[in-house]
Design a protein around this motif. Structure first.
Motif, mmCIF file in Angstrom:
data_model
loop_
_atom_site.group_PDB
_atom_site.id
_atom_site.type_symbol
_atom_site.label_atom_id
_atom_site.label_comp_id
_atom_site.label_asym_id
_atom_site.label_seq_id
_atom_site.Cartn_x
_atom_site.Cartn_y
_atom_site.Cartn_z
ATOM 1 N N LEU A 133 10.267 2.890 2.266
ATOM 2 C CA LEU A 133 10.594 2.770 0.849
ATOM 3 C C LEU A 133 10.441 4.123 0.174
ATOM 4 O O LEU A 133 9.501 4.865 0.458
ATOM 5 N N LYS A 134 11.376 4.425 -0.712
ATOM 6 C CA LYS A 134 11.382 5.714 -1.401
ATOM 7 C C LYS A 134 11.621 5.489 -2.889
ATOM 8 O O LYS A 134 12.289 4.533 -3.278
ATOM 9 N N ASP A 135 11.076 6.397 -3.703
ATOM 10 C CA ASP A 135 11.469 6.392 -5.110
ATOM 11 C C ASP A 135 12.086 7.722 -5.508
ATOM 12 O O ASP A 135 12.521 7.886 -6.650
ATOM 13 N N THR A 136 12.105 8.653 -4.584
ATOM 14 C CA THR A 136 12.667 9.975 -4.842
ATOM 15 C C THR A 136 13.355 10.426 -3.566
ATOM 16 O O THR A 136 12.766 10.319 -2.483
ATOM 17 N N VAL A 162 3.431 8.606 8.633
ATOM 18 C CA VAL A 162 3.299 7.143 8.635
ATOM 19 C C VAL A 162 3.668 6.521 7.295
ATOM 20 O O VAL A 162 3.824 5.304 7.209
ATOM 21 N N GLY A 163 3.788 7.347 6.271
ATOM 22 C CA GLY A 163 4.111 6.777 4.965
ATOM 23 C C GLY A 163 5.042 7.686 4.200
ATOM 24 O O GLY A 163 5.039 8.914 4.391
ATOM 25 N N SER A 164 5.887 7.064 3.358
ATOM 26 C CA SER A 164 6.726 7.827 2.430
ATOM 27 C C SER A 164 6.411 7.324 1.026
ATOM 28 O O SER A 164 5.412 6.631 0.836
ATOM 29 N N ASP A 165 7.238 7.648 0.044
ATOM 30 C CA ASP A 165 6.888 7.385 -1.358
ATOM 31 C C ASP A 165 6.358 5.976 -1.619
ATOM 32 O O ASP A 165 5.362 5.784 -2.299
ATOM 33 N N GLY A 166 7.069 4.985 -1.066
ATOM 34 C CA GLY A 166 6.793 3.606 -1.462
ATOM 35 C C GLY A 166 5.879 2.864 -0.515
ATOM 36 O O GLY A 166 5.633 1.674 -0.716
ATOM 37 N N GLY A 167 5.374 3.526 0.506
ATOM 38 C CA GLY A 167 4.434 2.831 1.373
ATOM 39 C C GLY A 167 4.551 3.236 2.823
ATOM 40 O O GLY A 167 5.158 4.260 3.156
ATOM 41 N N ILE A 168 3.952 2.409 3.658
ATOM 42 C CA ILE A 168 3.910 2.681 5.091
ATOM 43 C C ILE A 168 5.315 2.491 5.661
ATOM 44 O O ILE A 168 6.027 1.562 5.287
ATOM 45 N N ALA A 214 0.845 -1.197 0.000
ATOM 46 C CA ALA A 214 0.000 0.000 0.000
ATOM 47 C C ALA A 214 0.878 1.244 0.000
ATOM 48 O O ALA A 214 1.864 1.329 0.737
ATOM 49 N N ALA A 215 0.521 2.221 -0.845
ATOM 50 C CA ALA A 215 1.356 3.416 -0.988
ATOM 51 C C ALA A 215 0.556 4.510 -1.670
ATOM 52 O O ALA A 215 -0.519 4.264 -2.229
ATOM 53 N N THR A 216 1.094 5.693 -1.625
ATOM 54 C CA THR A 216 0.554 6.821 -2.374
ATOM 55 C C THR A 216 1.515 7.098 -3.513
ATOM 56 O O THR A 216 2.645 7.535 -3.291
ATOM 57 N N THR A 217 1.109 6.772 -4.722
ATOM 58 C CA THR A 217 1.962 6.993 -5.889
ATOM 59 C C THR A 217 1.231 7.969 -6.805
ATOM 60 O O THR A 217 0.215 8.538 -6.412
ATOM 61 N N TRP A 218 1.746 8.166 -8.000
ATOM 62 C CA TRP A 218 1.042 9.104 -8.883
ATOM 63 C C TRP A 218 1.296 8.830 -10.336
ATOM 64 O O TRP A 218 2.182 8.052 -10.698
ATOM 65 N N LEU A 219 0.461 9.430 -11.126
ATOM 66 C CA LEU A 219 0.514 9.322 -12.583
ATOM 67 C C LEU A 219 0.849 10.712 -13.116
ATOM 68 O O LEU A 219 0.266 11.686 -12.653
ATOM 69 N N HIS A 220 1.807 10.791 -14.039
ATOM 70 C CA HIS A 220 1.989 12.080 -14.707
ATOM 71 C C HIS A 220 2.507 11.855 -16.119
ATOM 72 O O HIS A 220 3.046 10.796 -16.450
#
Ligand code: C2O
Ligand code: CU
Ligand code: CU
Length: 478
Positions: free
Chosen positions: A417-420, A260-266, A140-146
Motif C-alpha cells: 500500500l502506498k500514499d505517495t 518489508v514495509g512501504s507507506d501504507g504498511g507491511i 500497521a504502518a509508518t505514517t507521519w504528521l506534518h
C-alpha cells in the motif's frame, strides 16, 4: 533475488537540477542519533487513546555555538513519536503555541477530510486548541504528521513541524520483526537544512520554487549521527521528510537489506535489495542484518557519497530469524465496473507548476468519487524527459495500489500500500484508489514548494444517499 537498482529515471534525479545543492560531509564530531521519545498518552482505555499534540517554538543545538530557532511537536525540532493501534478510537487535542496558524495533517492516515485530516481547511489559530477524534482503521504502518497550512506548509515543515506516527496491529505483532523502539526499531527522518548566520535557518534566503534544499543532512535532527547496534537485526523506519531532496540510499559496503514495509504498511513479501531511492514523503521500512560484522566494526548508511548514519557494531546475541517469503495478505480488490479512468496531470516546474493545468484553489472541488468505489487513476508527469523532475504524487485519506508504470511493471518495492508515488517525466503511473470515508481530500506533488506553488487539487469522496456540503476555507479567510 537481490535488486541492485535505484529504480527511477536518472535524468530526472535531483542532482541534475539547476538548483541542486550537494550535501556536504559533516565536519562536526559524530553524535548519538536522536531517537524521538514516544509521546505518552494522556489517558488510555481498552478502546480509546487520548493524546495532546502541541506545536511549539523552541531552540535546538544542531551545531557548536548558537542554538537554532526551531519548531516541533512536543519537542524542540520534529516531534515525539505517536503510536496508534488499529481498531482504537483515538482522541487528540491539537494545541497551537506558535505565533501563527498551523494545521495538523495526518499523512497516510485514513481519517475524514477535510477537517480531521488536517489539511489546509483545518486551521488551528495561535493560542487555540482544537479537538479531533477518529477510529484508527488501517493496518500497521509508518505514517507521519506534518503541518499543512496553504501556502506555508514548506516553511513550517522546514522549521521542524514533522513527526513519526506508527500504527500497530495484531498482524504485524505476529511477524518476526524487530519492534523494540529505540533499540532495534528505529525511525530515521531524512532531511536537509541550510545553516546561516548564528546557525539559524533562513527559508527565504534559500527559497527555490522547485524545492528548498540545504547542504547539511539532518537525521532525526542529528548532524553526523552514529547508532550503536546491540542486536543482530535492526529495523529502520525511513521517512523522506525533506521538502525536495531525493535520497539514493545504500550502505558503504553494499550490505543487502530487506524492505518489508512501504507507506501504507507491511508489504506482501520482503524485497531484498542493496539500494533504494526515496522521493519526498515516502516511507520504507527495512530490516538490516548485521550478522556478518563483529564488535568494533562500523558500517554507514549513505546517500550517494555522503554518509548519513554510522552504525557502530557492539556485541549482540546471534539471531538466526529468517523472514518468511510471505508477510501479509492485501485484501483482493477489483475496480468497480463501468468507471472511467481518471486522468491527472502534474504539470510544469518552478512557478509554473499546476495540477491538471490549474493552480490549486481551496474553494474548488476538482473531482468527485463515490465512497468505496475502486477507481483507476492515471497520473501523468508532463515534464520533459530531458530536464524534468520526478514529482511525488500523494493523495490524502487513502492508501492506494500502484498498478503499472507506462503500462509496464511497477518497481519491486511498490507491491504494497502506498500514499505517495514518484512519477518520472513523461511517465504515466496507474494507481487504484478507494476512499473508505466521505470527505474532501487533497492530492498533490509532495515536493512541498510545488504543493504550496499550486500543484495540488482536491477530490470529494461522496455518498449519494447522504450528500454533504463542506465549509471550505479560502486563503483570505485564514
Ligand atoms: Cu504529506 Cu498533503 O501531505
Ligand atoms: Cu497527506
Ligand atoms: Cu512536483
Amino acid at each position: 533475488k537481490v535488486y541492485t537498482d535505484y529504480f527511477f529515471d536518472e535524468p530526472a534525479y535531483n542532482t541534475h537540477d539547476g538548483g541542486y545543492i550537494p550535501l556536504k560531509t559533516p565536519t562536526v564530531e559524530p553524535q548519538p542519533l536522536a531517537v524521538p521519545p514516544l509521546l505518552k498518552p494522556d489517558k488510555q482505555t481498552a478502546t480509546d487513546d487520548y493524546y495532546t499534540v502541541t506545536a511549539e517554538t523552541s531552540e535546538t543545538q544542531f551545531l557548536p555555538g548558537k542554538k537554532t530557532k526551531t519548531w516541533g511537536y512536543n519537542a524542540g525540532f520534529l516531534g515525539q513519536t505517536l503510536v496508534f493501534r488499529n481498531g482504537k478510537h483515538t482522541h487528540i487535542d491539537l494545541e497551537n503555541k506558535l505565533p501563527e496558524l498551523t494545521t495538523f495533517h495526518w499523512h497516510g492516515l485514513d481519517v475524514p477530510g477535510p477537517i480531521t485530516d488536517g489539511g489546509c481547511h483545518a486551521p488551528v489559530y495561535p493560542g487555540q486548541t482544537n479537538h479531533i477524534d477518529f477510529d484508527v482503521m488501517q493496518p500497521a504502518a509508518t505514517t507521519w504528521l506534518h503541518a499543512h497550512p496553504c501556502p506555508s506548509t514548506a516553511t513550517q515543515v522546514w522549521k521542524g513541524l514533522a513527526a513519526m506516527v506508527i500504527i500497530k496491529d495484531d498482524v504485524e505483532d505476529q511477524l518476526p520483526f524487530p519492534r523494540n523502539y529505540g533499540v532495534d526499531d528505529i525511525p530515521l527522518v531524512l532531511q536537509d537544512r541550510e545553516f546561516h548566520a548564528d546557525n539559524q535557518f533562513d527559508y527565504r534566503a534559500d527559497y527555490d520554487p522547485d524545492g528548498v534544499q540545504g547542504h547539511t543532512a539532518l537525521i532525526n535532527g542529528t548532524i553526523n549521527p552514529y547508532f550503536d547496534v546491540t542486536t543482530q537485526r535492526v529495523r529502520l523506519r525511513i521517512l523522506n521528510g525533506s521538502n525536495r531532496r531525493e535520497w539514493r540510499l545504500h550502505f558503504n559496503d553494499d550490505l543487502e537489506f530487506a524492505q518489508v514495509g512501504s507507506d501504507g504498511g507491511i508489504m506482501p513479501a520482503p524485497v531484498y535489495m542493496n539500494k533504494v531511492m526515496m522521493t519526498c514523503a515516502e516511507r520504507d521500512e527495512i530490516i538490516v542484518d548485521f550478522g556478518a560484522y563483529k564488535p568494533g566494526d562500523e558500517v554507514a548508511l549513505m546517500t550517494d557519497e555522503t554518509p548519513l548514519v554510522h552504525f557502530r557494531i557492539k556485541a549482540f546475541e546471534p539471531d538466526d530469524t529468517q523472514l518468511p517469503d510471505h508477510l501479509v495478505d492485501l485484501p483482493a480488490e477489483t475496480p468497480t465496473p463501468g468507471l472511467p479512468v481518471r486522468t491527472i496531470t502534474m504539470d510544469g516546474m518552478d512557478e509554473e507548476v499546476a495540477m491538471d493545468g490549474k493552480k490549486f484553489d481551496m474553494q474548488r472541488i476538482d473531482a468527485r468519487q463515490k465512497v468505496h468505489d475502486v477507481a483507476i487513476w492515471d497520473i501523468n508527469n508532463t515534464n520533459s524527459t530531458e530536464n524534468g523532475m520526478v514529482h511525488p504524487f500523494h493523495v490524502h485519506g487513502t492508501q492506494f495500489r500502484v498498478l503499472s508504470r507506462n503500462g509496464g511493471p511497477v518497481y519491486p518495492n511498490e507491491h504494497g500500500l502506498k500514499d505517495t508515488v514518484g512519477v518520472n517525466p513523461g511517465e504515466t503511473v496507474r494507481i487504484q484508489v478507494r476512499f473508505d470515508l466521505t470527505g474532501v481530500y487533497m492530492y498533490h506533488c509532495h515536493i512541498i514548494e510545488h504543493e504550496d506553488g499550486g500543484m495540488m487539487a482536491q477530490i470529494e469522496s461522496y455518498d449519494p444517499d447522504h450528500p454533504k456540503t463542506y465549509h471550505l476555507m479560502d486563503m483570505d479567510t485564514l
